[in-house]
Design an enzyme around this catalytic site. Sequence first.
Site, PDB file in Angstrom:
ATOM      1  N   LYS A  27      47.250  18.851  34.873  1.00 14.40           N
ATOM      2  CA  LYS A  27      46.394  19.842  35.534  1.00 14.40           C
ATOM      3  C   LYS A  27      47.149  21.148  35.869  1.00 14.40           C
ATOM      4  O   LYS A  27      48.383  21.172  35.838  1.00 14.40           O
ATOM      5  CB  LYS A  27      45.796  19.206  36.795  1.00 14.40           C
ATOM      6  CG  LYS A  27      44.871  18.014  36.466  1.00 14.40           C
ATOM      7  CD  LYS A  27      44.105  17.560  37.687  1.00 14.40           C
ATOM      8  CE  LYS A  27      43.186  16.392  37.348  1.00 14.40           C
ATOM      9  NZ  LYS A  27      42.344  16.004  38.488  1.00 14.40           N
ATOM     10  N   TYR A  67      33.665  17.885  33.487  1.00 13.59           N
ATOM     11  CA  TYR A  67      33.476  17.073  34.698  1.00 13.59           C
ATOM     12  C   TYR A  67      32.001  16.952  35.081  1.00 13.59           C
ATOM     13  O   TYR A  67      31.688  16.777  36.259  1.00 13.59           O
ATOM     14  CB  TYR A  67      34.263  17.683  35.862  1.00 13.59           C
ATOM     15  CG  TYR A  67      35.739  17.356  35.828  1.00 13.59           C
ATOM     16  CD1 TYR A  67      36.188  16.046  36.012  1.00 13.59           C
ATOM     17  CD2 TYR A  67      36.703  18.339  35.640  1.00 13.59           C
ATOM     18  CE1 TYR A  67      37.542  15.731  36.007  1.00 13.59           C
ATOM     19  CE2 TYR A  67      38.065  18.031  35.633  1.00 13.59           C
ATOM     20  CZ  TYR A  67      38.472  16.735  35.813  1.00 13.59           C
ATOM     21  OH  TYR A  67      39.811  16.420  35.818  1.00 13.59           O
ATOM     22  N   PHE A  75      32.277  18.446  45.771  1.00 10.42           N
ATOM     23  CA  PHE A  75      33.523  19.090  45.349  1.00 10.42           C
ATOM     24  C   PHE A  75      33.444  19.713  43.948  1.00 10.42           C
ATOM     25  O   PHE A  75      34.417  20.271  43.453  1.00 10.42           O
ATOM     26  CB  PHE A  75      34.697  18.104  45.422  1.00 10.42           C
ATOM     27  CG  PHE A  75      34.541  16.855  44.572  1.00 10.42           C
ATOM     28  CD1 PHE A  75      34.837  16.863  43.214  1.00 10.42           C
ATOM     29  CD2 PHE A  75      34.132  15.661  45.149  1.00 10.42           C
ATOM     30  CE1 PHE A  75      34.711  15.723  42.440  1.00 10.42           C
ATOM     31  CE2 PHE A  75      34.010  14.498  44.376  1.00 10.42           C
ATOM     32  CZ  PHE A  75      34.296  14.544  43.006  1.00 10.42           C
ATOM     33  N   ARG A 103      45.904   4.267  33.901  1.00 11.40           N
ATOM     34  CA  ARG A 103      45.435   4.463  35.278  1.00 11.40           C
ATOM     35  C   ARG A 103      46.408   3.849  36.284  1.00 11.40           C
ATOM     36  O   ARG A 103      46.609   4.366  37.385  1.00 11.40           O
ATOM     37  CB  ARG A 103      44.012   3.933  35.439  1.00 11.40           C
ATOM     38  CG  ARG A 103      43.019   4.891  34.769  1.00 11.40           C
ATOM     39  CD  ARG A 103      41.601   4.428  34.834  1.00 11.40           C
ATOM     40  NE  ARG A 103      40.990   4.601  36.144  1.00 11.40           N
ATOM     41  CZ  ARG A 103      40.481   5.746  36.594  1.00 11.40           C
ATOM     42  NH1 ARG A 103      40.554   6.838  35.865  1.00 11.40           N
ATOM     43  NH2 ARG A 103      39.904   5.811  37.774  1.00 11.40           N
ATOM     44  N   THR A 109      43.649   8.283  42.804  1.00 17.13           N
ATOM     45  CA  THR A 109      43.162   9.669  42.706  1.00 17.13           C
ATOM     46  C   THR A 109      43.706  10.520  43.845  1.00 17.13           C
ATOM     47  O   THR A 109      44.145  11.651  43.652  1.00 17.13           O
ATOM     48  CB  THR A 109      41.612   9.684  42.748  1.00 17.13           C
ATOM     49  OG1 THR A 109      41.137   8.824  41.722  1.00 17.13           O
ATOM     50  CG2 THR A 109      41.056  11.081  42.532  1.00 17.13           C
ATOM     51  N   ARG A 120      51.270  10.395  40.097  1.00 17.34           N
ATOM     52  CA  ARG A 120      50.696  11.173  41.204  1.00 17.34           C
ATOM     53  C   ARG A 120      51.558  11.102  42.461  1.00 17.34           C
ATOM     54  O   ARG A 120      51.645  12.075  43.213  1.00 17.34           O
ATOM     55  CB  ARG A 120      49.261  10.721  41.476  1.00 17.34           C
ATOM     56  CG  ARG A 120      48.291  11.269  40.427  1.00 17.34           C
ATOM     57  CD  ARG A 120      46.931  10.691  40.583  1.00 17.34           C
ATOM     58  NE  ARG A 120      45.934  11.335  39.718  1.00 17.34           N
ATOM     59  CZ  ARG A 120      44.822  10.749  39.316  1.00 17.34           C
ATOM     60  NH1 ARG A 120      44.544   9.508  39.712  1.00 17.34           N
ATOM     61  NH2 ARG A 120      43.968  11.377  38.540  1.00 17.34           N
ATOM     62  N   ASN A 130      45.905  16.989  41.757  1.00 24.69           N
ATOM     63  CA  ASN A 130      46.553  15.667  41.690  1.00 24.69           C
ATOM     64  C   ASN A 130      47.282  15.420  40.371  1.00 24.69           C
ATOM     65  O   ASN A 130      47.371  14.295  39.895  1.00 24.69           O
ATOM     66  CB  ASN A 130      45.540  14.545  42.023  1.00 24.69           C
ATOM     67  CG  ASN A 130      44.403  14.454  41.027  1.00 24.69           C
ATOM     68  OD1 ASN A 130      44.286  15.281  40.143  1.00 24.69           O
ATOM     69  ND2 ASN A 130      43.570  13.442  41.170  1.00 24.69           N
ATOM     70  N   HIS A 133      44.840  13.996  34.965  1.00 22.78           N
ATOM     71  CA  HIS A 133      43.572  13.283  34.825  1.00 22.78           C
ATOM     72  C   HIS A 133      43.815  12.127  33.871  1.00 22.78           C
ATOM     73  O   HIS A 133      44.625  12.232  32.958  1.00 22.78           O
ATOM     74  CB  HIS A 133      42.511  14.220  34.229  1.00 22.78           C
ATOM     75  CG  HIS A 133      41.289  13.508  33.753  1.00 22.78           C
ATOM     76  ND1 HIS A 133      40.293  13.105  34.615  1.00 22.78           N
ATOM     77  CD2 HIS A 133      40.926  13.072  32.509  1.00 22.78           C
ATOM     78  CE1 HIS A 133      39.353  12.475  33.919  1.00 22.78           C
ATOM     79  NE2 HIS A 133      39.713  12.452  32.639  1.00 22.78           N
ATOM     80  N   GLU A 144      36.176  12.349  25.875  1.00 24.04           N
ATOM     81  CA  GLU A 144      37.093  13.386  26.379  1.00 24.04           C
ATOM     82  C   GLU A 144      38.078  13.836  25.297  1.00 24.04           C
ATOM     83  O   GLU A 144      38.408  15.020  25.206  1.00 24.04           O
ATOM     84  CB  GLU A 144      37.819  12.854  27.621  1.00 24.04           C
ATOM     85  CG  GLU A 144      36.860  12.684  28.793  1.00 24.04           C
ATOM     86  CD  GLU A 144      37.444  11.953  30.000  1.00 24.04           C
ATOM     87  OE1 GLU A 144      36.705  11.781  30.977  1.00 24.04           O
ATOM     88  OE2 GLU A 144      38.638  11.568  29.972  1.00 24.04           O
TER      89      GLU A 144
HETATM   90  P1  CMP Z   1      40.145  13.281  38.229  1.00 24.38           P
HETATM   91  O1  CMP Z   1      40.671  11.899  37.947  1.00 24.38           O
HETATM   92  O2  CMP Z   1      40.551  14.345  37.284  1.00 24.38           O
HETATM   93  O3  CMP Z   1      38.539  13.216  38.279  1.00 24.38           O
HETATM   94  C1  CMP Z   1      37.768  14.086  39.085  1.00 24.38           C
HETATM   95  C2  CMP Z   1      38.599  14.919  40.006  1.00 24.38           C
HETATM   96  O4  CMP Z   1      37.924  15.493  41.097  1.00 24.38           O
HETATM   97  C3  CMP Z   1      39.653  14.025  40.635  1.00 24.38           C
HETATM   98  O5  CMP Z   1      40.620  13.669  39.681  1.00 24.38           O
HETATM   99  C4  CMP Z   1      40.126  14.880  41.799  1.00 24.38           C
HETATM  100  O6  CMP Z   1      41.201  15.717  41.446  1.00 24.38           O
HETATM  101  C5  CMP Z   1      38.913  15.785  42.101  1.00 24.38           C
HETATM  102  N1  CMP Z   1      38.357  15.548  43.439  1.00 24.38           N
HETATM  103  C6  CMP Z   1      38.244  16.476  44.391  1.00 24.38           C
HETATM  104  N2  CMP Z   1      37.674  15.965  45.490  1.00 24.38           N
HETATM  105  C7  CMP Z   1      37.402  14.668  45.229  1.00 24.38           C
HETATM  106  C8  CMP Z   1      36.810  13.597  45.970  1.00 24.38           C
HETATM  107  N3  CMP Z   1      36.376  13.758  47.220  1.00 24.38           N
HETATM  108  N4  CMP Z   1      36.717  12.391  45.367  1.00 24.38           N
HETATM  109  C9  CMP Z   1      37.136  12.202  44.090  1.00 24.38           C
HETATM  110  N5  CMP Z   1      37.706  13.196  43.338  1.00 24.38           N
HETATM  111  C10 CMP Z   1      37.840  14.404  43.907  1.00 24.38           C
END
Ligand code: CMP
Length: 155
Positions: A27, A67, A75, A103, A109, A120, A130, A133, A144
């Site tokens: 990211k 997304y 968000f 994962r 996450t 992470r 974070n 992805h 994807e």
């Molecule tokens: P990612 O795995 O890329 O998938 C969706 C992204 O949304 C997640 O990582 C986070 O970086 C972002 N995100 C921001 N806020 C939230 C939240 N409250 N819950 C989950 N993902 C979030």
Amino acid sequence: MLNLATFVALTNFKFNMSGNRTFTMVKPDAVADRHIGGITQMIEAAGFRVVAAKLTKLSEERAGQFYEVHKERGFYGDLKAYMSSGAVVAMILEKENAVADFRKLIGATNPANAEEGTIRKKYAKSLEANAVHGSDSDENAEIESNFFFSKTEQF
Ligand code: CMP
């Protein structure tokens, strides 16, 4: 007797159905902080092979498409803005049990919950920034991957 085109089509079909590929994105925060090398090193050390890679930048619209599953979430707007704020590195990774193993390697996450030794835990700054992805299913890994790479860019 199979001709070559049929053989290749069947081989690719089996390949993709066997769940040995996943998609990842380094990211914008991690790219800006010069962690492409460190993150890729962790990925390769964990046994993944990089079979496609690209440094690119998403427009806000493309980030929103990527997304789209989150479009009802509060968000979503921030996520689109953040994911289009700088360059990202998209990669397709190959390994047996790729989606689940990746994962595990990236961790939770929210980096506050990420285990020691995960990408992470080491590189993420916040829930949004974070670091990486990772696809959550074989089906999404394929969707994807094809979002970023043409078939001729996938090795
Ligand atoms: P990612 O795995 O890329 O998938 C969706 C992204 O949304 C997640 O990582 C986070 O970086 C972002 N995100 C921001 N806020 C939230 C939240 N409250 N819950 C989950 N993902 C979030």
